[in-house]
Design a protein around this motif. Structure first.
Motif, PDB file in Angstrom:
ATOM      1  N   ILE A  26       0.557  -1.409  -0.042  1.00 53.95           N
ATOM      2  CA  ILE A  26       0.043  -0.229  -0.241  1.00 53.95           C
ATOM      3  C   ILE A  26       0.545   1.288  -0.150  1.00 53.95           C
ATOM      4  CG2 ILE A  26      -2.186   1.183   1.267  1.00 53.95           C
ATOM      5  CD1 ILE A  26      -2.940  -1.504   2.075  1.00 53.95           C
ATOM      6  N   ASP A  27       0.358   2.196  -0.567  1.00 50.38           N
ATOM      7  CA  ASP A  27       1.641   3.368  -0.873  1.00 50.38           C
ATOM      8  C   ASP A  27       0.825   3.999  -0.388  1.00 50.38           C
ATOM      9  OD1 ASP A  27       1.930   5.768  -1.162  1.00 50.38           O
ATOM     10  OD2 ASP A  27       2.380   5.343  -3.245  1.00 50.38           O
ATOM     11  N   TRP A  28       0.515   4.670   1.419  1.00 49.29           N
ATOM     12  CA  TRP A  28      -0.746   5.782   1.944  1.00 49.29           C
ATOM     13  C   TRP A  28      -0.827   6.678   2.117  1.00 49.29           C
ATOM     14  CZ3 TRP A  28      -3.706   3.071   4.837  1.00 49.29           C
ATOM     15  CH2 TRP A  28      -2.858   1.196   4.936  1.00 49.29           C
ATOM     16  N   TYR A  74      -2.598   0.931  -3.894  1.00 44.37           N
ATOM     17  CA  TYR A  74      -2.409  -0.644  -3.317  1.00 44.37           C
ATOM     18  C   TYR A  74      -2.204  -1.521  -5.065  1.00 44.37           C
ATOM     19  CZ  TYR A  74      -7.658  -0.972  -3.864  1.00 44.37           C
ATOM     20  OH  TYR A  74      -9.316  -0.570  -4.372  1.00 44.37           O
ATOM     21  N   SER A  75      -2.024  -3.146  -4.775  1.00 40.14           N
ATOM     22  CA  SER A  75      -1.184  -3.811  -5.297  1.00 40.14           C
ATOM     23  C   SER A  75      -1.456  -5.306  -4.941  1.00 40.14           C
ATOM     24  CB  SER A  75       0.319  -3.038  -6.226  1.00 40.14           C
ATOM     25  OG  SER A  75       0.659  -3.860  -4.718  1.00 40.14           O
ATOM     26  N   ILE A  95      -6.477  -1.330   9.980  1.00 41.06           N
ATOM     27  CA  ILE A  95      -5.633  -1.788   9.388  1.00 41.06           C
ATOM     28  C   ILE A  95      -6.346  -3.856  10.324  1.00 41.06           C
ATOM     29  CG2 ILE A  95      -3.834  -3.144   8.909  1.00 41.06           C
ATOM     30  CD1 ILE A  95      -2.523   0.464   9.298  1.00 41.06           C
ATOM     31  N   LYS A  96      -6.746  -4.579   9.324  1.00 39.82           N
ATOM     32  CA  LYS A  96      -6.408  -5.919  10.057  1.00 39.82           C
ATOM     33  C   LYS A  96      -5.230  -6.589  10.521  1.00 39.82           C
ATOM     34  CE  LYS A  96      -8.389 -10.559   9.287  1.00 39.82           C
ATOM     35  NZ  LYS A  96      -8.802 -11.746   8.641  1.00 39.82           N
ATOM     36  N   ASN A 110       1.688  -2.300   7.391  1.00 43.87           N
ATOM     37  CA  ASN A 110       0.774  -1.706   7.296  1.00 43.87           C
ATOM     38  C   ASN A 110       0.889  -0.269   8.108  1.00 43.87           C
ATOM     39  OD1 ASN A 110      -0.407  -2.726   4.403  1.00 43.87           O
ATOM     40  ND2 ASN A 110      -1.883  -3.953   5.020  1.00 43.87           N
ATOM     41  N   LEU A 111       1.106  -0.874   8.915  1.00 46.32           N
ATOM     42  CA  LEU A 111       0.467   0.029  10.626  1.00 46.32           C
ATOM     43  C   LEU A 111       1.493   1.024  10.207  1.00 46.32           C
ATOM     44  CD1 LEU A 111      -1.187   1.203  12.888  1.00 46.32           C
ATOM     45  CD2 LEU A 111       0.390  -0.580  14.352  1.00 46.32           C
ATOM     46  N   GLU A 112       3.037   0.419  10.317  1.00 42.99           N
ATOM     47  CA  GLU A 112       3.936   1.123  10.453  1.00 42.99           C
ATOM     48  C   GLU A 112       4.119   2.404   9.350  1.00 42.99           C
ATOM     49  OE1 GLU A 112       8.473   1.537   9.687  1.00 42.99           O
ATOM     50  OE2 GLU A 112       7.714  -0.567   9.186  1.00 42.99           O
TER      51      GLU A 112
END
Length: 251
Positions: free
Chosen positions: A60-62, A227-228, A75-76, A91-93
């Motif tokens: 993911i490109d946040w 996202y990809s 985020i799961k 993801n969280l970072e």
């Protein structure tokens, strides 16, 4: 009776029947591929929009996500008493490093696991970081649970344990994400102290006991840049309040 047969009986010209069928097919495709949506809540009335993601969205490109009027991301983190989303920590970072983006973690509830052990698993995975949004418990049916709903008394007891432990640990009231069926069977008339995140991708939420919702998942077939993963769609949500109210909720 099929629509074409009905139109034929009404002696509607064939060209109109074909046009109506063609329009229906096009609309169906646009809805299926996430170009049109049943719901499109006003940005004026709901200025705070956000996404919820899991490993299926891949890398993911946040910054790209946040640049599309996305104010928050859940985020799961975990599921049941043993599963951890492999992309959670990364993801969280990334989300926490993105300017202007609020981030939080969610847990997928298991009907087959004690609430206390589910809470322990989440706590071991998700840091008690004051920057994080309140935790969320995703409380929905999976597999064949919808056709054969688990015992209400036992489920309410385990869910209560999970919510209480998380709320006490993080010092923020845990949010309950629900579908209509799980709300009506287990939540309605109770759990008043917890905010509700209501899923309805076809219409504006109409909660059976008149309760006010805090979040609304209005689409599960949105397409955004950034996202990809194998999942081409992303869930879209709104917060029921102003920017100031959201900032207060985030505390």
């Amino acid at each position: 009776m099929k629509m074409a047969a009905i139109l034929s009986k009404l002696k509607i010209p064939a060209i109109i029947i074909c046009a109506a069928a063609g329009i229906s097919a096009v609309l169906g495709c646009l809805l299926y591929y996430g170009i049109l949506h049943f719901n499109n809540p006003s940005a004026k009335h709901y200025p705070i929009r956000g996404v919820d993601v899991a490993r299926y969205q891949g890398e993911i490109d946040w910054g790209a996500l946040a640049g599309q009027n996305v104010s928050f991301a859940y985020i799961k983190a975990t599921e049941g008493s043993g599963y951890t989303d492999p992309n959670f920590a990364h993801n969280l970072e990334g989300a926490l490093q993105t300017e202007g983006l609020y981030a939080g973690a969610y847990h997928f509830f298991s009907f087959d696991s004690p609430g206390a052990t589910q809470a322990a698993h989440f706590i071991a995975t998700v840091p008690n970081n004051p920057r994080l949004l309140p935790p969320v418990v995703d409380f929905e049916f999976y597999g064949g649970k919808g056709k054969n709903p688990p015992d209400r008394e036992k489920t309410v007891r385990e869910l209560s344990d999970l919510l209480n432990i998380l709320t006490n640990h993080y010092g923020k009231k845990t949010v309950i994400y629900v579908m209509r069926e799980t709300y009506d069977l287990y939540i309605a008339g109770g759990f008043e102290q917890y905010p509700v995140w209501y899923r309805d991708v076809f219409r504006t939420p109409r909660i059976s006991d008149g309760r006010k919702w805090t979040f609304w998942q209005f689409s599960n077939r949105h397409r955004l840049k950034g996202y990809s993963g194998v999942e081409k769609y992303i869930d879209m949500n709104v917060f029921n309040g102003t920017r100031e109210e959201f900032a207060e909720f985030a505390k």
